[in-house]
Design an enzyme around this catalytic site. Structure first.
Site, PDB file in Angstrom:
ATOM      1  N   ARG A 259       0.799  -1.148  -0.009  1.00  0.00           N
ATOM      2  CA  ARG A 259       0.026   0.073  -0.036  1.00  0.00           C
ATOM      3  C   ARG A 259       0.978   1.187   0.046  1.00  0.00           C
ATOM      4  O   ARG A 259       0.565   2.233  -0.658  1.00  0.00           O
ATOM      5  CB  ARG A 259      -0.998  -0.076   1.010  1.00  0.00           C
ATOM      6  CG  ARG A 259      -1.821  -1.165   1.045  1.00  0.00           C
ATOM      7  CD  ARG A 259      -3.149  -0.769   2.238  1.00  0.00           C
ATOM      8  NE  ARG A 259      -3.848   0.339   2.262  1.00  0.00           N
ATOM      9  CZ  ARG A 259      -4.341   0.997   3.338  1.00  0.00           C
ATOM     10  NH1 ARG A 259      -3.967   0.428   4.335  1.00  0.00           N
ATOM     11  NH2 ARG A 259      -4.898   2.369   2.988  1.00  0.00           N
TER      12      ARG A 259
ATOM     13  N   CYS B 171      -0.125   6.805   8.771  1.00  0.00           N
ATOM     14  CA  CYS B 171      -0.485   5.623   8.262  1.00  0.00           C
ATOM     15  C   CYS B 171      -1.847   5.625   7.176  1.00  0.00           C
ATOM     16  O   CYS B 171      -1.648   6.623   6.440  1.00  0.00           O
ATOM     17  CB  CYS B 171      -1.155   4.519   9.574  1.00  0.00           C
ATOM     18  SG  CYS B 171      -2.284   5.175  10.401  1.00  0.00           S
TER      19      CYS B 171
END
Length: 283
Positions: A183, A240
């Site tokens: 990701r 994040c």
């Protein structure tokens, strides 16, 4: 006082202690009822359920109408009210646990520090460690007398998207992304509408803070790992996807005796919502 981690044996000794509050933080980003369903099936004695979406996060849109990310910080006053409803006082030892290696419990740990309450710890190894020690789960729901915790000077730092935009040119802050490597690279993105990462950010997958048994690595191991990412913790920013697993890295930094890093609460979900902000892909 326990301020980072606690083991199952120690927690088991305090399950009926009136000065301890235990909170079940189980959650699933893809199935928002999974945590509460798991709690109903079985939880640690006297634990109360902490809902990531409604209690540990705030409104996704700010007063200006802009998107603040998938899990923005809750309003401070609302968080205080939630903690009081759980029975938390100024002298309460809070223990947070989940079934995900601390992935969600660390968010509650950070939020307590954010409102100035240092007596909060994450159950090391979570439910797996608890059950492997032969300790039981129960189904009765816990109820506590209302608490009276008050907000105190914060023990945590945050940065805004605007500060990180400015940092793109100055580069004083070391930004660390806690998402999985794919990701981070912009691959296999299934949660946010844009794949990639903040330009200049380095990758530290939060699961790399854990040993094979789901417990946190040692102080020495964590210090070694993070030393490769930045030179000075007070100039580091953890982020994040939505400001949740970044807290896992912040907990790991405390364990490594590298305090002072900040959280970018909106994280990638807020950053990528504005097409004017640049996006990097790859390693």
């Amino acid at each position: 006082m326990h301020t980072t981690l606690i083991d199952s044996a120690t927690l088991a000794q305090h399950l009926t202690d009136p000065d301890w509050v235990v909170l079940d933080c189980r959650h699933d980003l893809m199935n928002l009822s999974a945590g509460r369903d798991g709690y109903a099936i079985g939880h640690i004695q006297n634990a109360q359920f902490a809902d990531m979406e409604s209690q540990l996060s705030g409104a996704k849109l700010g007063a200006d109408g802009k998107f603040r990310g998938r899990h923005p910080l809750p309003d401070r006053a609302a968080l205080i009210e939630t903690l009081r409803a759980w029975g938390v006082n100024d002298n309460t030892q809070v223990v947070a646990y989940d079934a995900h290696g601390g992935m969600f419990a660390a968010r509650l740990w950070w939020l307590l520090r954010w409102i100035g309450h240092p007596a909060v710890a994450v159950l090391d190894g979570g439910l797996a460690a608890w059950q492997s020690a032969g300790l039981p789960l129960v189904t009765p729901l816990a109820a506590r007398p209302r608490g009276h915790i008050a907000e105190k000077p914060t023990l945590a730092k945050t940065v805004t998207a605007a500060e990180l935009v400015d940092n793109l040119h100055g580069g004083e802050l070391s930004v660390v992304d806690a998402r999985a490597p794919d990701r981070y690279r912009g691959e296999n993105e299934t949660i946010d509408p844009v794949g990639g990462h903040i330009p200049g950010a380095k990758n530290r997958f939060f699961k790399d803070n854990l040993k094979g048994d789901g417990r946190f690595k040692s102080e020495r191991e964590l210090r070694h790992d993070f030393a490769a990412l930045f030179d000075s913790a007070p100039y580091a920013v953890m982020q994040c996807g939505s400001g949740v697993t970044a807290c896992h890295n912040l907990l790991a930094l405390e364990l490594a005796k590298l305090p002072g890093a900040a959280l970018y609460p909106g994280s990638w979900s807020e950053w990528c919502a504005d097409p004017a902000r640049p996006v990097a892909t790859g390693d």
